[in-house]
Design an enzyme around this catalytic site. Structure first.
Site, PDB file in Angstrom:
ATOM      1  N   ASP A   7      71.777  24.080  82.308  1.00 51.84           N
ATOM      2  CA  ASP A   7      71.273  24.729  81.111  1.00 51.84           C
ATOM      3  C   ASP A   7      70.837  26.133  81.535  1.00 51.84           C
ATOM      4  O   ASP A   7      70.655  26.406  82.721  1.00 51.84           O
ATOM      5  CB  ASP A   7      70.105  23.919  80.544  1.00 51.84           C
ATOM      6  N   ASP A   9      68.428  28.673  79.412  1.00 51.62           N
ATOM      7  CA  ASP A   9      67.101  29.143  79.026  1.00 51.62           C
ATOM      8  C   ASP A   9      66.002  28.216  79.537  1.00 51.62           C
ATOM      9  O   ASP A   9      66.043  26.993  79.316  1.00 51.62           O
ATOM     10  CB  ASP A   9      67.006  29.250  77.502  1.00 51.62           C
TER      11      ASP A   9
END
Length: 224
Positions: A7, A9
């Protein structure tokens, strides 16, 4: 094949790039500061709570970019990278990526933030493969504000990774996957990975990771 999925953020970077792009466009005068901030913060709270309407959010977050057009957007994108994103890179995150490179793993970023915001970030991090929300384009090739295909959000991340694997002649049975994420929204893909790693996890994911005996990695804490 060994694959390391990340991922973006709050996992590889210590901020939400979509939310930050909104704040940046306000800072350069593209949006009304008070109105935009209220809506942007509300959508971010929905994301954290797992209730975000992703199509509505993408329309909102791309509106100012779409209206300004490609030339202005490209110039703003460069400023955003130079002033907001690159200074936020942390050596611990860069080292994690490098460890997987040195191990011979295939690296990919899997994010619920749109491709316009995240492609330059992935490039700057040295990650070629990006699975992000794809934006529909008009007849001139500019973004419309709508999502093209399946959004890489929640269960959609599993779908998009499956499509990415299939494009390479692979499926889940032929790969071994590490997946690093901070968010409970990514639970469906964490459950598909052989090595799920809760990375800088939110409170809900941390509780889930402890229950399932998944490792917890804190990349952004300063070493003692």
């Amino acid at each position: 094949m060994r694959i390391a999925l990340f991922d973006l953020d709050h996992t590889l970077i210590p901020l939400d790039s979509d939310h930050a792009w909104g704040e940046f466009t306000t800072a350069i005068g593209w949006t009304d500061a008070e109105q935009f901030k209220a809506r942007n913060d509300a959508y971010y709270a929905d994301y954290q709570a797992g209730t975000l309407n992703i199509a509505d959010y993408v329309r909102f977050t791309t509106e100012a970019t779409r209206v300004r057009g490609p030339q202005a957007a490209q110039a703003a994108q460069q400023r955003f990278m130079d002033e907001w994103i690159r200074p936020a890179f942390k050596p611990q995150a860069l080292a994690l990526l490098e460890r997987h490179r040195q191990a011979g793993d295939r690296l990919a970023i899997v994010t619920a933030t749109n491709e316009f915001v995240t492609r330059p970030i992935a490039t700057a991090l040295g990650v070629q493969d990006l699975i992000a929300i794809e934006l529909a384009r008009d007849g001139q090739g500019w973004i419309t504000g709508e999502i093209a295909g399946t959004p890489s959000f929640r269960e959609g991340k599993v779908t998009r990774v499956a499509h990415w694997l299939a494009a390479q002649g692979l499926d889940w049975s032929g790969v071994q996957i590490h997946f690093y994420s901070d968010s409970m929204n990514d639970l469906p893909l964490l459950e598909k990975a052989q090595w799920p790693v809760a990375t800088n996890p939110d409170a809900r994911l941390e509780a889930e990771a402890l229950k399932r005996h998944w490792p917890v990695l804190r990349l952004f804490e300063d070493p003692a």
